[in-house]
Design a protein around this motif. Structure first.
Motif, PDB file in Angstrom:
ATOM      1  N   PHE A   1     -14.726  17.189   2.706  1.00 32.75           N
ATOM      2  CA  PHE A   1     -13.770  16.755   1.679  1.00 32.75           C
ATOM      3  C   PHE A   1     -12.340  16.707   2.219  1.00 32.75           C
ATOM      4  N   SER A   2     -12.213  16.373   3.502  1.00 26.43           N
ATOM      5  CA  SER A   2     -10.887  16.165   4.098  1.00 26.43           C
ATOM      6  C   SER A   2     -10.573  14.669   4.000  1.00 26.43           C
ATOM      7  N   ILE A   3     -10.200  14.253   2.800  1.00 23.43           N
ATOM      8  CA  ILE A   3     -10.069  12.826   2.524  1.00 23.43           C
ATOM      9  C   ILE A   3      -8.955  12.154   3.342  1.00 23.43           C
ATOM     10  N   PRO A   4      -7.743  12.733   3.457  1.00 21.10           N
ATOM     11  CA  PRO A   4      -6.724  12.064   4.303  1.00 21.10           C
ATOM     12  C   PRO A   4      -7.190  11.904   5.741  1.00 21.10           C
ATOM     13  N   GLU A   5      -7.902  12.912   6.269  1.00 24.88           N
ATOM     14  CA  GLU A   5      -8.443  12.797   7.635  1.00 24.88           C
ATOM     15  C   GLU A   5      -9.454  11.646   7.721  1.00 24.88           C
ATOM     16  N   MET A   6     -10.302  11.537   6.675  1.00 29.18           N
ATOM     17  CA  MET A   6     -11.291  10.455   6.652  1.00 29.18           C
ATOM     18  C   MET A   6     -10.595   9.090   6.652  1.00 29.18           C
ATOM     19  N   TRP A   7      -9.550   8.949   5.825  1.00 25.42           N
ATOM     20  CA  TRP A   7      -8.798   7.694   5.783  1.00 25.42           C
ATOM     21  C   TRP A   7      -8.141   7.409   7.124  1.00 25.42           C
ATOM     22  N   SER A   8      -7.628   8.466   7.788  1.00 25.18           N
ATOM     23  CA  SER A   8      -6.963   8.249   9.082  1.00 25.18           C
ATOM     24  C   SER A   8      -7.962   7.700  10.111  1.00 25.18           C
ATOM     25  N   GLY A   9      -9.217   8.168  10.043  1.00 18.64           N
ATOM     26  CA  GLY A   9     -10.244   7.638  10.938  1.00 18.64           C
ATOM     27  C   GLY A   9     -10.523   6.174  10.668  1.00 18.64           C
ATOM     28  N   MET A  10     -10.556   5.801   9.384  1.00 14.19           N
ATOM     29  CA  MET A  10     -10.815   4.398   9.056  1.00 14.19           C
ATOM     30  C   MET A  10      -9.647   3.511   9.470  1.00 14.19           C
ATOM     31  N   VAL A  11      -8.418   4.023   9.298  1.00 10.23           N
ATOM     32  CA  VAL A  11      -7.249   3.255   9.756  1.00 10.23           C
ATOM     33  C   VAL A  11      -7.307   3.063  11.263  1.00 10.23           C
ATOM     34  N   LEU A  12      -7.691   4.125  11.986  1.00  7.78           N
ATOM     35  CA  LEU A  12      -7.805   4.027  13.453  1.00  7.78           C
ATOM     36  C   LEU A  12      -8.851   2.984  13.848  1.00  7.78           C
ATOM     37  N   LEU A  13      -9.966   2.951  13.136  1.00  8.92           N
ATOM     38  CA  LEU A  13     -11.001   1.955  13.428  1.00  8.92           C
ATOM     39  C   LEU A  13     -10.465   0.532  13.278  1.00  8.92           C
ATOM     40  N   GLY A  14      -9.707   0.303  12.212  1.00 13.47           N
ATOM     41  CA  GLY A  14      -9.128  -1.018  12.005  1.00 13.47           C
ATOM     42  C   GLY A  14      -8.165  -1.392  13.118  1.00 13.47           C
ATOM     43  N   ILE A  15      -7.350  -0.425  13.551  1.00 12.51           N
ATOM     44  CA  ILE A  15      -6.392  -0.693  14.636  1.00 12.51           C
ATOM     45  C   ILE A  15      -7.131  -1.014  15.933  1.00 12.51           C
ATOM     46  N   ILE A  16      -8.179  -0.228  16.235  1.00 13.82           N
ATOM     47  CA  ILE A  16      -8.951  -0.469  17.466  1.00 13.82           C
ATOM     48  C   ILE A  16      -9.618  -1.846  17.421  1.00 13.82           C
ATOM     49  N   GLY A  17     -10.205  -2.197  16.277  1.00 10.41           N
ATOM     50  CA  GLY A  17     -10.829  -3.502  16.145  1.00 10.41           C
ATOM     51  C   GLY A  17      -9.829  -4.634  16.340  1.00 10.41           C
TER      52      GLY A  17
ATOM     53  N   LEU B   1      -0.343   6.640   1.212  1.00 10.83           N
ATOM     54  CA  LEU B   1      -0.378   6.182   2.599  1.00 10.83           C
ATOM     55  C   LEU B   1       0.523   7.040   3.481  1.00 10.83           C
ATOM     56  N   GLN B   2       1.613   7.521   2.901  1.00 15.97           N
ATOM     57  CA  GLN B   2       2.516   8.373   3.686  1.00 15.97           C
ATOM     58  C   GLN B   2       1.778   9.624   4.187  1.00 15.97           C
ATOM     59  N   LYS B   3       0.960  10.223   3.319  1.00 11.63           N
ATOM     60  CA  LYS B   3       0.197  11.409   3.721  1.00 11.63           C
ATOM     61  C   LYS B   3      -0.851  11.068   4.773  1.00 11.63           C
ATOM     62  N   ILE B   4      -1.510   9.896   4.592  1.00  5.30           N
ATOM     63  CA  ILE B   4      -2.518   9.470   5.573  1.00  5.30           C
ATOM     64  C   ILE B   4      -1.868   9.294   6.940  1.00  5.30           C
ATOM     65  N   MET B   5      -0.678   8.684   6.978  1.00  2.07           N
ATOM     66  CA  MET B   5      -0.024   8.439   8.263  1.00  2.07           C
ATOM     67  C   MET B   5       0.467   9.738   8.900  1.00  2.07           C
ATOM     68  N   GLN B   6       0.834  10.716   8.058  1.00  2.00           N
ATOM     69  CA  GLN B   6       1.215  12.025   8.611  1.00  2.00           C
ATOM     70  C   GLN B   6       0.015  12.667   9.299  1.00  2.00           C
TER      71      GLN B   6
ATOM     72  N   TRP C   1       0.845  -1.209   0.000  1.00  2.00           N
ATOM     73  CA  TRP C   1       0.000   0.000   0.000  1.00  2.00           C
ATOM     74  C   TRP C   1       0.879   1.257   0.000  1.00  2.00           C
ATOM     75  N   TRP C   2       1.946   1.221   0.806  1.00  2.00           N
ATOM     76  CA  TRP C   2       2.826   2.388   0.928  1.00  2.00           C
ATOM     77  C   TRP C   2       3.454   2.743  -0.420  1.00  2.00           C
ATOM     78  N   PHE C   3       4.098   1.729  -1.051  1.00  2.45           N
ATOM     79  CA  PHE C   3       4.808   2.008  -2.312  1.00  2.45           C
ATOM     80  C   PHE C   3       3.831   2.094  -3.488  1.00  2.45           C
ATOM     81  N   GLY C   4       2.715   1.355  -3.438  1.00  2.13           N
ATOM     82  CA  GLY C   4       1.747   1.419  -4.519  1.00  2.13           C
ATOM     83  C   GLY C   4       1.029   2.747  -4.604  1.00  2.13           C
ATOM     84  N   SER C   5       0.867   3.408  -3.453  1.00  3.10           N
ATOM     85  CA  SER C   5       0.155   4.693  -3.449  1.00  3.10           C
ATOM     86  C   SER C   5       1.092   5.886  -3.413  1.00  3.10           C
ATOM     87  N   ALA C   6       2.410   5.612  -3.457  1.00  2.39           N
ATOM     88  CA  ALA C   6       3.393   6.700  -3.264  1.00  2.39           C
ATOM     89  C   ALA C   6       3.217   7.821  -4.291  1.00  2.39           C
ATOM     90  N   GLY C   7       2.951   7.472  -5.525  1.00  2.07           N
ATOM     91  CA  GLY C   7       2.844   8.500  -6.561  1.00  2.07           C
ATOM     92  C   GLY C   7       1.417   8.894  -6.874  1.00  2.07           C
TER      93      GLY C   7
END
Length: 253
Positions: A214-230, A37-42, A22-28
């Motif tokens: 339309f804060s898409i990276p923020e939205m993705w960060s919330g979904m990543v957090l949900l997965g981690i919590i689960g 993914l780098q932006k989402i994690m930031q 995911w990291w390298f596939g989404s890099a560009g």
């Protein structure tokens, strides 16, 4: 031993491999909806370590904890009563089957009208959905009790309270834990659903608000957090289950 080590290795390697891809596939990526993914994690580090945890994470975990706790108490209590009494089970079966197939999400509008938006509405929705796996598994576990246990209890005239807490519940505990595991996943889903439609705080509310703005990276960060919590909730539950059911594994060895 080698099989356990192999399974543990795969459980670590596969997620790491997917993250690397995911990291390298989404890099560009220049897509508005699929940021790197780098932006989402930031964004994730900026928001969730630890500024918004008291605002959104704590209310969500609080709703899951209370809702699942109430579901466990009610599910085991009703399940034991119905499992021990065929008459009571037959009498309530039509009502239980009707309620069982009524999705808790469908009751959200009514719950919002009656209770309002807040933690008790979310707890109510979680209980209405999470109680069923526990209740049904408890009933099955109690009904599957070895008949010889009943004979021994009758011959020794054991008190009913001791019969339930010392024999029935321990014997049914493997299936009860299977029901709680399923209810845990249901609780997380219903927590998010109730926060999407009727809440002013929580991870689901944050994800919806981020999407609306339309804060898409923020939205993705919330979904990543949900997965981690689960994932963490599942790990914690597996540790508790492993400790409580140690006697069951030894008896089957």
């Amino acid at each position: 031993m080698k099989r356990v080590a192999a399974h543990t290795g795969l459980a670590i390697v596969v997620p790491v491999l997917l993250i690397v891809l995911w990291w390298f596939g989404s890099a560009g990526s220049t897509s508005f909806y699929f940021p790197p993914l780098q932006k989402i994690m930031q964004v994730f580090t900026k928001l969730w370590v630890f500024d918004l945890i008291p605002v959104h994470v704590v209310p969500s975990l609080e709703a899951i904890g209370i809702g699942l706790g109430v579901s466990i108490v009610l599910g085991i209590g009703i399940g034991v009563a119905l499992g021990l009494s065929p008459f009571l089970s037959s009498m309530t079966s039509p009502v239980l089957q009707f309620l069982r197939y009524l999705p808790a999400v469908a009751l959200l509008p009514l719950a919002i009208q009656l209770i309002g938006i807040g933690i008790w509405m979310r707890v109510t929705i979680i209980v209405l959905g999470a109680i069923w796996p526990i209740l049904l598994n408890t009933m099955d576990g109690v009904r599957a009790l070895n008949p010889s246990y009943r004979d021994v209890a009758k011959s020794t005239r054991i008190r009913r309270r001791d019969w339930i807490f010392r024999i029935v519940l321990p014997a049914a505990s493997p299936q009860i834990f299977s029901g709680i595991r399923a209810s845990l996943a249901v609780s997380v889903v219903l927590m998010v659903a109730s926060e999407l439609l009727g809440s002013s705080a929580g991870i689901g509310y944050f994800i919806l608000e981020s999407q609306r703005q339309f804060s898409i990276p923020e939205m993705w960060s919330g979904m990543v957090l949900l997965g981690i919590i689960g994932y963490l909730l599942n790990v914690i539950f597996a540790i508790i289950e492993h400790g409580v059911l140690a006697w069951h594994r030894k008896s089957r060895a």
